[in-house]
Design an enzyme around this catalytic site. Structure first.
Site, PDB file in Angstrom:
ATOM      1  N   GLY A 115      45.408  45.878  44.071  1.00 14.59           N
ATOM      2  CA  GLY A 115      45.419  44.411  44.166  1.00 14.59           C
ATOM      3  C   GLY A 115      44.027  43.822  44.163  1.00 14.59           C
TER       4      GLY A 115
ATOM      5  N   SER B   4      42.644  42.041  41.561  1.00 10.74           N
ATOM      6  CA  SER B   4      42.469  40.966  40.578  1.00 10.74           C
ATOM      7  C   SER B   4      42.064  39.661  41.255  1.00 10.74           C
ATOM      8  CB  SER B   4      43.772  40.749  39.793  1.00 10.74           C
ATOM      9  OG  SER B   4      44.877  40.634  40.666  1.00 10.74           O
ATOM     10  N   ARG B   5      42.412  39.511  42.526  1.00 11.53           N
ATOM     11  CA  ARG B   5      42.167  38.239  43.223  1.00 11.53           C
ATOM     12  C   ARG B   5      41.796  38.500  44.690  1.00 11.53           C
ATOM     13  NH1 ARG B   5      46.552  35.509  44.091  1.00 11.53           N
ATOM     14  NH2 ARG B   5      48.092  37.066  43.524  1.00 11.53           N
TER      15      ARG B   5
ATOM     16  N   ASP C  86      52.281  48.131  39.150  1.00 11.14           N
ATOM     17  CA  ASP C  86      53.012  47.511  40.258  1.00 11.14           C
ATOM     18  C   ASP C  86      53.111  48.580  41.337  1.00 11.14           C
ATOM     19  OD1 ASP C  86      54.879  46.621  42.066  1.00 11.14           O
ATOM     20  OD2 ASP C  86      56.313  45.938  40.563  1.00 11.14           O
TER      21      ASP C  86
ATOM     22  N   ASN D  47      45.011  47.622  49.479  1.00 10.21           N
ATOM     23  CA  ASN D  47      44.822  46.189  49.750  1.00 10.21           C
ATOM     24  C   ASN D  47      45.957  45.311  49.250  1.00 10.21           C
ATOM     25  OD1 ASN D  47      43.104  43.560  49.997  1.00 10.21           O
ATOM     26  ND2 ASN D  47      43.635  43.689  47.824  1.00 10.21           N
TER      27      ASN D  47
ATOM     28  N   SER E  37      46.875  43.192  58.984  1.00 12.68           N
ATOM     29  CA  SER E  37      46.689  41.761  59.261  1.00 12.68           C
ATOM     30  C   SER E  37      46.728  41.559  60.777  1.00 12.68           C
ATOM     31  CB  SER E  37      47.836  40.969  58.626  1.00 12.68           C
ATOM     32  OG  SER E  37      47.897  39.663  59.162  1.00 12.68           O
TER      33      SER E  37
ATOM     34  N   TYR F 202      56.828  40.091  57.087  1.00 18.99           N
ATOM     35  CA  TYR F 202      55.413  40.386  56.798  1.00 18.99           C
ATOM     36  C   TYR F 202      54.768  41.111  57.984  1.00 18.99           C
ATOM     37  CZ  TYR F 202      50.464  39.439  55.669  1.00 18.99           C
ATOM     38  OH  TYR F 202      49.120  39.574  55.406  1.00 18.99           O
TER      39      TYR F 202
ATOM     40  N   LYS G 277      53.068  44.906  58.177  1.00 17.85           N
ATOM     41  CA  LYS G 277      51.659  45.097  58.534  1.00 17.85           C
ATOM     42  C   LYS G 277      51.507  45.928  59.813  1.00 17.85           C
ATOM     43  CE  LYS G 277      49.816  43.093  55.027  1.00 17.85           C
ATOM     44  NZ  LYS G 277      49.003  43.885  54.082  1.00 17.85           N
TER      45      LYS G 277
ATOM     46  N   ILE H   8      42.046  34.336  56.188  1.00 18.62           N
ATOM     47  CA  ILE H   8      41.013  34.456  55.157  1.00 18.62           C
ATOM     48  C   ILE H   8      41.341  33.529  53.995  1.00 18.62           C
ATOM     49  CG2 ILE H   8      39.743  36.081  53.687  1.00 18.62           C
ATOM     50  CD1 ILE H   8      39.666  36.736  56.742  1.00 18.62           C
TER      51      ILE H   8
END
Ligand code: NAP
Length: 245
Positions: A10, A12-13, A61, A88, A140, A153, A157, A186
């Site tokens: 992950g 790309s961003r 993916d 990540n 997180s 979520y 985590k 963040i």
């Protein structure tokens, strides 16, 4: 000196992207992974290669084991090894627990948890025979303290924290360090659906009086990848501006 190789899922961003840039500038071979953001990933690849840095890009993916296997094999094919794996890639959605469907739950676990399982298992195939390696899992603060409307979520985590600790024990004798970074709030696309009012409230409740940047997290990840942190394993480091103490 022999260059080290890092694979960042992950990237790309957001946090992954900042981490890819930082590692490339610090003389690592970097494999950038993306799933949907092909344009952003290719732009990052072009920017870094134009600077003469050693990067490759691969679409996978992470919720699909065969795609993860291809990604790690690509890394080995290009650079001959994998010294550091940064788990990540992740997704987040807001929903009341009582409204969560099986599909919501499964999607969260498939990406945020199974993706870490697949990537780590495949990377270890190469790290264990080398008797060397670093695995850095991105959790997180919500995995530490729990977040309402984000039970799925938070669960994914928190599981990553458990996985980090157990794996660190299992892999210590193989000289592989496994650590976890649990970021606070963040500023990335992940916050796009959070209102300015809530963001202001979160900032005001942060002792350092600001939200975090992707670079705040990337710097922590770089430290855990470095030989300077060789005696650290099974730990959770939470760069969060003091939001959770
Ligand atoms: P982001 O800006 O939304 O970026 C998420 C990255 O994950 C993207 O590069 C995306 O790639 C990738 N990704 C998502 N699903 C994927 C999949 N199935 N396979 C491969 N890549 C996938 O998020 P971020 O804020 O940088 O988050 C990075 C990590 O930090 C996540 O694990 C997140 O949970 C954690 N984190 C973030 C915060 C925060 O406040 N931002 C706080 C604590 C923890 P594509 O776009 O190419 O699909």
């Amino acid at each position: 000196m022999n260059k080290k190789t890092v694979l960042i899922t992950g990237s790309s961003r957001g946090i992954g992207r900042a981490t890819a840039i930082l590692f490339a500038k610090n003389n690592y071979n970097v494999v950038i992974n993306y799933n949907k953001s092909e344009k952003e990933a290719n732009e990052l690849y072009n920017t870094l290669t134009e600077k003469g840095l050693s990067v490759r890009v691969f679409k996978a993916d992470i919720s699909k084991r065969y795609e993860v296997n291809s990604m790690v094999n690509f890394c080995i094919g290009e650079f001959g090894k994998i010294d550091v794996l940064v788990n990540n890639a992740g997704i987040s959605t807001d929903k009341l627990f009582t409204d969560l469907s099986d599909e919501d739950w499964d999607e969260m676990m498939n990406v945020n948890l199974n993706g870490v399982f697949y990537s780590t298992q495949k990377a270890l195939q190469y790290m264990i025979p080398e008797h060397s390696g670093k695995i850095i899992n991105i959790s997180s603060i919500w995995g530490l303290v729990g977040g309402s409307y984000e039970v799925h979520y938070s669960t994914s985590k928190a599981a990553i924290i458990g996985m980090t600790k157990a794996l660190a024990k299992e892999l210590g004798p193989s000289n592989i360090q496994v650590n976890c970074v649990a970021p606070g709030v963040i500023q990335t696309d992940m916050l796009n659906n959070v209102s300015q009012e809530i963001l202001d409230m979160l900032r005001d409740e942060t002792p350092l009086m600001r939200l975090g940047t992707p670079d705040d997290i990337a710097n922590c990840i770089l430290f855990l990848a470095d030989d300077k942190s060789n005696f650290i394993t099974g730990q959770v480091i939470s760069p969060n501006g003091g939001f959770v103490i």
